[in-house]
Scaffold this motif. Sequence first.
Motif, short mmCIF file in Angstrom:
data_model
loop_
_atom_site.label_atom_id
_atom_site.label_comp_id
_atom_site.label_asym_id
_atom_site.label_seq_id
_atom_site.Cartn_x
_atom_site.Cartn_y
_atom_site.Cartn_z
N TYR A 23 0.72 -1.17 -0.12
CA TYR A 23 -0.06 0.12 -0.20
C TYR A 23 0.76 1.25 -0.05
O TYR A 23 0.26 2.50 -0.05
CB TYR A 23 -1.03 0.27 1.01
CG TYR A 23 -0.30 -0.37 2.48
CD1 TYR A 23 0.68 0.21 2.95
CD2 TYR A 23 -1.22 -0.90 3.35
CE1 TYR A 23 1.19 -0.16 4.25
CE2 TYR A 23 -0.62 -1.05 4.61
CZ TYR A 23 0.34 -0.67 5.13
OH TYR A 23 0.95 -1.25 6.29
N SER A 264 -3.68 -3.97 -0.41
CA SER A 264 -3.42 -2.66 -0.99
C SER A 264 -4.55 -1.75 -0.70
O SER A 264 -4.55 -0.46 -1.20
CB SER A 264 -3.23 -3.05 -2.36
OG SER A 264 -4.23 -3.47 -3.16
N GLN A 265 -5.79 -2.25 -0.27
CA GLN A 265 -6.48 -1.30 0.08
C GLN A 265 -7.62 -2.03 1.29
O GLN A 265 -7.48 -3.13 1.53
CB GLN A 265 -7.51 -1.22 -1.53
CG GLN A 265 -8.00 -2.60 -1.65
CD GLN A 265 -8.55 -2.27 -3.04
OE1 GLN A 265 -8.80 -1.25 -3.75
NE2 GLN A 265 -8.75 -3.39 -4.11
#
Length: 411
Positions: A23, A264-265
């Motif tokens: 991220y 990543s989210q």
Amino acid sequence: MQYRRFGRTELSMPVFSCGGMRYQQTWDDATLDVVEDANQQNLRATIHRAIELGITHIETARGYGTSERQLGLVLPEIRATRPVEAKGGPDGLIVQTKIAPHANPKEFRRQVLDSLDRLKTDYVDLLGLHGINTYEVFWHAVKPGGCLEEARKLQREGRVGSVGFSTHGLTDLIVDAVNYQGAGGFDYVNLHWYYINQWNWPAVEAATKNEVGVFIISPNDKGGLLYKPSDKLVELCQPLHPIVFNSLFCLRRPEVHTLSLGASQPSDFDLQVSSLPLLDKADERLAPILARLRRAMVEAVGEDVADHFRDGLPTWEEGDNAGYINTHIVLWLRNLALAYDLTEYGKMRYNLLGNGGHWFSGLNAAHLDTMPTERLEKAYKDSPFADRIAGWLREAHELLGGAEVQRLGRD
């Protein structure tokens, strides 16, 4: 969330950890002025979502580009609002960073202190010696006055809690490091073990014997690019998503304490967390899937090859015979592509050979046909498939070869 005792660290570790290598803004060791607001807000939201789910372990590394510095903007604000809890560190969080061993332990110490400054903290619960992948790096860690002793000094000074290591090394090296008792030994290990790569189980067993915490690295990415699985793998894993299957496969073993989720989210946690209610009947749910996966592999390569393709192969270091080809890995990637259509995954890993340093060692088979036949015969003479290996290597290169892949970071 479920929690497990993290070996002799005595930490109550969530079975999923929030890994910090997907991220961040960039893999470059850049300062915060390059970080875009949208990226930082996504990182902040991802960390808050992890904590909301009970994922109290936040894991990063100095080698993850801007990850430490960006976390340093988030962790203090979270800690300021969290009550003291039983799980995790003093404020309910378990913060981990990792620093590569250095030939000069004073430089290792300097980097640890600099990472604490980046994280805007004077203490981390877990310090990992990052990338004990070769015996040379192992020696930098454990030599008299080396980095492990320096880490223990930092521990006595109240700068770090427990001390462990991460590794992409061969199983024998990992076992040696887990069994090492000098300077207090290692309290935990970050290693690879998941369905498509079960070779390191002897290291997990050694860790259990030594009360060493077991953290599984990258089960979704290095475990097969499971966040974008092949259609065939999706079919074979029904009715579970491959991520849920792999999570259950790992967590059904009590010797495994936590799986890294390189989110990543914020939504990246959803599939993993959905596996938790299924854990109580994991063996029952996994049995038909394991049978299908086994059948697909046998149909693709044959039972003898599926079970024994690694037998008698030289390691890549025995390069005077094998041309430094990492034959184990190349044949493994071939088998995964043929059995499960993991071609995209295979290309990613295959083309990293020769570019990954000691994080992914050895070469691919691009230069195979420049090697004399007698040299190949000598290299593979102890394999039960000696007369077939060269052909398999050519097949793997045709299937997976292409543009070189540069390693972005260290996981």
